[in-house]
Write an enzyme that holds these catalytic residues in place. Structure first.
Site, PDB file in Angstrom:
ATOM      1  N   LYS A   1      14.173  -3.353   3.028  1.00  0.00           N
ATOM      2  CA  LYS A   1      14.185  -4.821   3.148  1.00  0.00           C
ATOM      3  C   LYS A   1      15.363  -5.471   2.421  1.00  0.00           C
ATOM      4  O   LYS A   1      15.834  -6.528   2.829  1.00  0.00           O
ATOM      5  CB  LYS A   1      12.875  -5.415   2.613  1.00  0.00           C
TER       6      LYS A   1
ATOM      7  N   ALA B   1       7.493  -8.990  -2.781  1.00  0.00           N
ATOM      8  CA  ALA B   1       6.471  -9.844  -2.183  1.00  0.00           C
ATOM      9  C   ALA B   1       6.310 -11.133  -2.981  1.00  0.00           C
ATOM     10  O   ALA B   1       6.060 -12.208  -2.416  1.00  0.00           O
ATOM     11  CB  ALA B   1       5.144  -9.099  -2.100  1.00  0.00           C
TER      12      ALA B   1
ATOM     13  N   GLY C   1      -4.719 -10.377   2.423  1.00  0.00           N
ATOM     14  CA  GLY C   1      -3.333 -10.161   2.836  1.00  0.00           C
ATOM     15  C   GLY C   1      -3.199  -9.771   4.295  1.00  0.00           C
ATOM     16  O   GLY C   1      -2.097  -9.800   4.852  1.00  0.00           O
TER      17      GLY C   1
ATOM     18  N   LEU D   1      -2.381 -10.172  -1.584  1.00  0.00           N
ATOM     19  CA  LEU D   1      -1.497  -9.713  -0.516  1.00  0.00           C
ATOM     20  C   LEU D   1      -1.859  -8.315  -0.024  1.00  0.00           C
ATOM     21  O   LEU D   1      -1.443  -7.896   1.051  1.00  0.00           O
ATOM     22  CB  LEU D   1      -0.025  -9.767  -0.972  1.00  0.00           C
TER      23      LEU D   1
ATOM     24  N   ASN E   1      12.812  -9.014   6.734  1.00  0.00           N
ATOM     25  CA  ASN E   1      11.796  -8.146   7.364  1.00  0.00           C
ATOM     26  C   ASN E   1      11.835  -8.225   8.887  1.00  0.00           C
ATOM     27  O   ASN E   1      11.131  -7.473   9.549  1.00  0.00           O
ATOM     28  CB  ASN E   1      10.387  -8.495   6.863  1.00  0.00           C
TER      29      ASN E   1
ATOM     30  N   ASP F   1       7.884 -12.801   6.378  1.00  0.00           N
ATOM     31  CA  ASP F   1       6.846 -12.669   5.346  1.00  0.00           C
ATOM     32  C   ASP F   1       6.566 -14.042   4.726  1.00  0.00           C
ATOM     33  O   ASP F   1       5.422 -14.327   4.340  1.00  0.00           O
ATOM     34  CB  ASP F   1       7.291 -11.704   4.235  1.00  0.00           C
TER      35      ASP F   1
ATOM     36  N   GLY G   1       2.879 -10.655 -10.583  1.00  0.00           N
ATOM     37  CA  GLY G   1       3.894  -9.702 -10.125  1.00  0.00           C
ATOM     38  C   GLY G   1       5.188 -10.411  -9.791  1.00  0.00           C
ATOM     39  O   GLY G   1       5.185 -11.611  -9.470  1.00  0.00           O
TER      40      GLY G   1
ATOM     41  N   LEU H   1       0.475  -0.925  10.620  1.00  0.00           N
ATOM     42  CA  LEU H   1      -0.403  -1.553  11.615  1.00  0.00           C
ATOM     43  C   LEU H   1       0.406  -2.287  12.673  1.00  0.00           C
ATOM     44  O   LEU H   1      -0.142  -2.737  13.680  1.00  0.00           O
ATOM     45  CB  LEU H   1      -1.338  -2.568  10.929  1.00  0.00           C
TER      46      LEU H   1
HETATM   47  P1  NAP Z   1       7.348  -4.294  -5.643  1.00  0.00           P
HETATM   48  O1  NAP Z   1       8.641  -4.912  -5.254  1.00  0.00           O
HETATM   49  O2  NAP Z   1       7.302  -2.880  -6.094  1.00  0.00           O
HETATM   50  O3  NAP Z   1       6.694  -5.240  -6.771  1.00  0.00           O
HETATM   51  C1  NAP Z   1       5.462  -4.915  -7.374  1.00  0.00           C
HETATM   52  C2  NAP Z   1       5.250  -5.826  -8.581  1.00  0.00           C
HETATM   53  O4  NAP Z   1       3.968  -5.523  -9.123  1.00  0.00           O
HETATM   54  C3  NAP Z   1       6.272  -5.649  -9.702  1.00  0.00           C
HETATM   55  O5  NAP Z   1       6.536  -6.906 -10.273  1.00  0.00           O
HETATM   56  C4  NAP Z   1       5.530  -4.749 -10.680  1.00  0.00           C
HETATM   57  O6  NAP Z   1       5.922  -4.939 -12.019  1.00  0.00           O
HETATM   58  C5  NAP Z   1       4.125  -5.277 -10.523  1.00  0.00           C
HETATM   59  N1  NAP Z   1       3.126  -4.304 -10.977  1.00  0.00           N
HETATM   60  C6  NAP Z   1       2.950  -3.042 -10.526  1.00  0.00           C
HETATM   61  N2  NAP Z   1       1.929  -2.459 -11.174  1.00  0.00           N
HETATM   62  C7  NAP Z   1       1.462  -3.376 -12.073  1.00  0.00           C
HETATM   63  C8  NAP Z   1       0.416  -3.370 -13.033  1.00  0.00           C
HETATM   64  N3  NAP Z   1      -0.353  -2.298 -13.213  1.00  0.00           N
HETATM   65  N4  NAP Z   1       0.221  -4.477 -13.769  1.00  0.00           N
HETATM   66  C9  NAP Z   1       0.992  -5.574 -13.595  1.00  0.00           C
HETATM   67  N5  NAP Z   1       2.010  -5.642 -12.698  1.00  0.00           N
HETATM   68  C10 NAP Z   1       2.227  -4.557 -11.943  1.00  0.00           C
HETATM   69  O7  NAP Z   1       6.307  -4.344  -4.410  1.00  0.00           O
HETATM   70  P2  NAP Z   1       6.241  -5.498  -3.283  1.00  0.00           P
HETATM   71  O8  NAP Z   1       7.093  -5.124  -2.141  1.00  0.00           O
HETATM   72  O9  NAP Z   1       6.427  -6.809  -3.950  1.00  0.00           O
HETATM   73  O10 NAP Z   1       4.731  -5.334  -2.764  1.00  0.00           O
HETATM   74  C11 NAP Z   1       3.660  -5.625  -3.629  1.00  0.00           C
HETATM   75  C12 NAP Z   1       2.333  -5.601  -2.870  1.00  0.00           C
HETATM   76  O11 NAP Z   1       2.320  -6.605  -1.855  1.00  0.00           O
HETATM   77  C13 NAP Z   1       2.054  -4.264  -2.189  1.00  0.00           C
HETATM   78  O12 NAP Z   1       0.717  -3.939  -2.404  1.00  0.00           O
HETATM   79  C14 NAP Z   1       2.303  -4.567  -0.722  1.00  0.00           C
HETATM   80  O13 NAP Z   1       1.495  -3.768   0.141  1.00  0.00           O
HETATM   81  C15 NAP Z   1       1.889  -6.031  -0.642  1.00  0.00           C
HETATM   82  N6  NAP Z   1       2.524  -6.736   0.484  1.00  0.00           N
HETATM   83  C16 NAP Z   1       1.715  -7.250   1.463  1.00  0.00           C
HETATM   84  C17 NAP Z   1       2.284  -7.932   2.522  1.00  0.00           C
HETATM   85  C18 NAP Z   1       1.400  -8.502   3.592  1.00  0.00           C
HETATM   86  O14 NAP Z   1       1.884  -8.812   4.691  1.00  0.00           O
HETATM   87  N7  NAP Z   1       0.134  -8.700   3.319  1.00  0.00           N
HETATM   88  C19 NAP Z   1       3.671  -8.081   2.605  1.00  0.00           C
HETATM   89  C20 NAP Z   1       4.471  -7.542   1.580  1.00  0.00           C
HETATM   90  C21 NAP Z   1       3.870  -6.861   0.528  1.00  0.00           C
HETATM   91  P3  NAP Z   1       7.066  -4.060 -12.732  1.00  0.00           P
HETATM   92  O15 NAP Z   1       8.378  -4.612 -12.219  1.00  0.00           O
HETATM   93  O16 NAP Z   1       6.843  -4.283 -14.164  1.00  0.00           O
HETATM   94  O17 NAP Z   1       6.818  -2.640 -12.274  1.00  0.00           O
END
Ligand code: NAP
Length: 301
Positions: A86, A148, A264, A241, A107, A123, A144, A36
């Site tokens: 990142k 993020a 988010g 988020l 970022n 962020d 998580g 976006l």
């Molecule tokens: P990431 O580094 O892949 O981390 C994802 C986390 O979620 C990990 O700790 C993972 O655990 C956990 N997880 C995944 N599936 C799970 C489940 N079924 N049950 C419990 N825990 C689970 O991803 P990220 O970069 O942090 O991003 C995460 C989310 O934030 C995404 O949806 C992204 O779009 C969003 N985000 C939004 C913004 C915004 O501006 N709004 C900015 C950044 C990110 P494991 O390590 O055990 O797999």
């Protein structure tokens, strides 16, 4: 500030706005087509009458170093960085802000006056913005432990919230969090129910509930059940988020239970506003134009 055209016109750079002195901003990631950010930034730049254009650049991991050097060579005035670069971009930068270094992710990149690139993490600013004004010492639970979550932890600590607890299902990322921020408590996912009644701010940083194109099976999911959300401190804030769909199942249930939902999308808009202001030398930017452009783009998804 008045809009000089419709949102459709503002979101897309058109030939009439590109001239010999147009400067470039952009985004590197892989993929970037879903982002976006071009719509948000180009709408704001057009509304401000700034002669800049924000362009998405798909960059495969093996081309990251060449892309970063190339963006400097062609005089790009700043760029955003998204998945999967990142973390990988850190060693390619000449300067990294300390809070970005703590989070371990950049970022937003901007040029240094003496040449080279500096990296920061807006962020954190985007995450914090909807929470400004909260009283200190609010018990917080973050779901998580990925990238993020690290930005959210840094933001919560800067706001003076606490205790800050992080629930995760994998031990190694939780251990890494404690090494960076010893004051953070980590909780095994299976035991998070014990902490819900004490929680006044719940933050979802897992991707559970996110709409994935071509994967309708993932829709309608929530990281916590309605019963679990019902255990939260009455009137808690629930901050997801994820912004596709908007609202997510988590936020819809939270609102039905009388909690305060935060999408988010606001984090996304605010991190973009902070980055744009930085690239434009600290100028105020039209956040509402960015929000409307993001919402408009999201409605097409
Ligand atoms: P990431 O580094 O892949 O981390 C994802 C986390 O979620 C990990 O700790 C993972 O655990 C956990 N997880 C995944 N599936 C799970 C489940 N079924 N049950 C419990 N825990 C689970 O991803 P990220 O970069 O942090 O991003 C995460 C989310 O934030 C995404 O949806 C992204 O779009 C969003 N985000 C939004 C913004 C915004 O501006 N709004 C900015 C950044 C990110 P494991 O390590 O055990 O797999």
């Amino acid at each position: 500030m008045t809009l000089k055209g419709s949102l459709e016109e503002l979101a897309e750079p058109v030939d009439g706005r590109i001239s010999g002195s147009t400067q470039l901003l952009g985004l590197i990631g892989d993929p970037v087509a879903h982002s976006l950010s071009p719509a948000m930034h180009n709408a704001a730049l057009a509304a401000m009458g700034e002669n800049y254009c924000y362009v998405p650049f798909p960059v495969a991991p093996k081309h990251l170093a060449a892309a970063v050097a190339g963006l400097a060579a062609i005089g790009v005035r700043g760029f955003n960085v998204t998945i999967p670069h990142k973390q990988a971009i850190l060693p390619l930068l000449d300067q990294i802000e300390s809070r970005a270094a703590a989070v371990g992710a950049v970022n937003t990149v901007y040029p240094l006056p003496e040449g080279g690139w500096a990296g920061t993490n807006t962020d954190i600013d985007g995450f914090v913005q909807p929470l400004l004004g909260l009283e200190k010492g609010i018990p917080t639970l973050i779901l998580g432990s990925g990238g993020a979550a690290r930005a959210a932890i840094q933001g919560c600590l800067e706001l003076g919230l606490g205790p800050v607890r992080v629930a995760g299902r994998s031990p190694n990322p939780l251990l890494a969090l404690r090494q960076t921020w010893p004051q953070v408590e980590t909780v095994n996912w299976a035991e998070l129910n014990c902490y819900l009644s004490q929680t006044r701010l719940l933050v979802n940083t897992t991707p559970v509930g996110m709409h994935k194109p071509g994967s309708p099976g993932g829709q309608g999911l929530s990281p916590l059940s309605r019963e679990q959300l019902g255990l939260l401190s009455p009137g808690a804030i629930v901050y997801d988020l994820i912004y596709v769909p908007d609202p997510t199942p988590l936020l819809r249930m939270a609102a039905e239970l009388g909690h305060t939902p935060i999408s988010g999308l606001e984090m996304l808009v605010q991190q973009g506003a902070k980055a744009l202001s930085l690239w434009l030398g600290g100028k105020p930017v039209p956040v509402e134009v960015m929000r409307q452009a993001a919402q408009h783009q999201l409605a097409q998804v």
